[in-house]
Write a protein that holds these residues in place. Structure first.
Motif, PDB file in Angstrom:
ATOM      1  N   ARG A   1       2.355   1.811  -3.398  1.00  0.00           N
ATOM      2  CA  ARG A   1       1.342   2.307  -4.341  1.00  0.00           C
ATOM      3  C   ARG A   1       1.092   3.804  -4.147  1.00  0.00           C
ATOM      4  NH1 ARG A   1      -0.945  -2.914  -3.910  1.00  0.00           N
ATOM      5  NH2 ARG A   1      -2.086  -2.403  -2.013  1.00  0.00           N
ATOM      6  N   ASN A   2       1.321   4.280  -2.938  1.00  0.00           N
ATOM      7  CA  ASN A   2       1.122   5.700  -2.634  1.00  0.00           C
ATOM      8  C   ASN A   2       2.399   6.527  -2.797  1.00  0.00           C
ATOM      9  OD1 ASN A   2      -1.711   5.852  -1.961  1.00  0.00           O
ATOM     10  ND2 ASN A   2      -1.212   4.531  -0.232  1.00  0.00           N
TER      11      ASN A   2
ATOM     12  N   ASP B   1       0.830  -1.216   0.000  1.00  0.00           N
ATOM     13  CA  ASP B   1       0.000   0.000   0.000  1.00  0.00           C
ATOM     14  C   ASP B   1       0.860   1.260   0.000  1.00  0.00           C
ATOM     15  OD1 ASP B   1      -2.289  -1.564   0.055  1.00  0.00           O
ATOM     16  OD2 ASP B   1      -2.706  -1.197   2.189  1.00  0.00           O
ATOM     17  N   LEU B   2       1.892   1.271   0.834  1.00  0.00           N
ATOM     18  CA  LEU B   2       2.769   2.435   0.903  1.00  0.00           C
ATOM     19  C   LEU B   2       3.440   2.684  -0.449  1.00  0.00           C
ATOM     20  CD1 LEU B   2       4.384   1.792   4.408  1.00  0.00           C
ATOM     21  CD2 LEU B   2       2.749   3.613   3.844  1.00  0.00           C
TER      22      LEU B   2
END
Length: 179
Positions: free
Chosen positions: A96-97, A93-94
């Motif tokens: 992807r951000n 997730d990190l």
């Protein structure tokens, strides 16, 4: 003579001031940390260097807990934190951000801390692992980079709270110098 300063002379932020202050582009991820005292110590380090957020993953305990509070000394109130069950999913997730993920571990092709260069416009997530097993291999493999603290004695590792203090200070000081 050097006189020790009183706490009232230190001009520290209150919790509201901390929440409003510009944060350093540092996120701390604790991957399955067992010791409540280590968790509390990392909160204090995160407070000292205006860390953006702490993620507590897996078996890592969460506030409020008296043993975390004992070493955090109120930092659980100032530093933003979130619990995530799965560290690997969090790392994905990190990434992807747009956040650079960095495992702090002894590994092949690791960058030595003194050789680590930062981009002051980039947020980094520093992943610290379990006191016995370190950062899970799956997580290490998923990270953008591995960072190693050089050691020269007989021991194989440093305590997690000491490692966090060293690495967060180093990254913060490099960011501050380039800011």
């Amino acid at each position: 003579m050097n006189r020790k300063l009183e706490n009232s002379e230190l001009e520290r932020l209150d919790v509201e001031g901390f929440k409003a202050a510009e944060k350093s582009p540092i996120i701390v991820v604790l991957d399955n940390i067992r010791s409540l005292n280590n968790i509390g110590s990392v909160f204090r380090t995160a407070d000292a260097f205006l860390v953006e957020k702490i993620y507590l993953c897996g078996i890592t305990a969460t506030p409020p807990h008296k043993d975390i509070r004992k070493t955090a000394l109120g930092a659980t109130e100032s530093v933003d934190w979130e619990y995530r069950k799965d560290t690997l999913e969090l790392v994905q997730d990190l990434k992807r951000n747009g956040i650079k993920t960095i495992a702090v571990e002894q590994a092949e092709n690791a960058t030595q801390l003194h050789d680590f260069a930062i981009n002051p416009k980039e947020t980094v997530a520093l992943i610290f692992g379990n006191e016995v097993k370190g950062v899970d291999q799956e997580v290490v493999s998923a990270c953008d980079q591995v960072l190693e603290i050089p050691q020269f004695g007989t021991k194989h590792s440093l305590n997690i709270s000491v490692s966090a203090g060293i690495v967060v200070w180093d990254v913060w000081s490099k960011w501050k110098a380039l800011k």
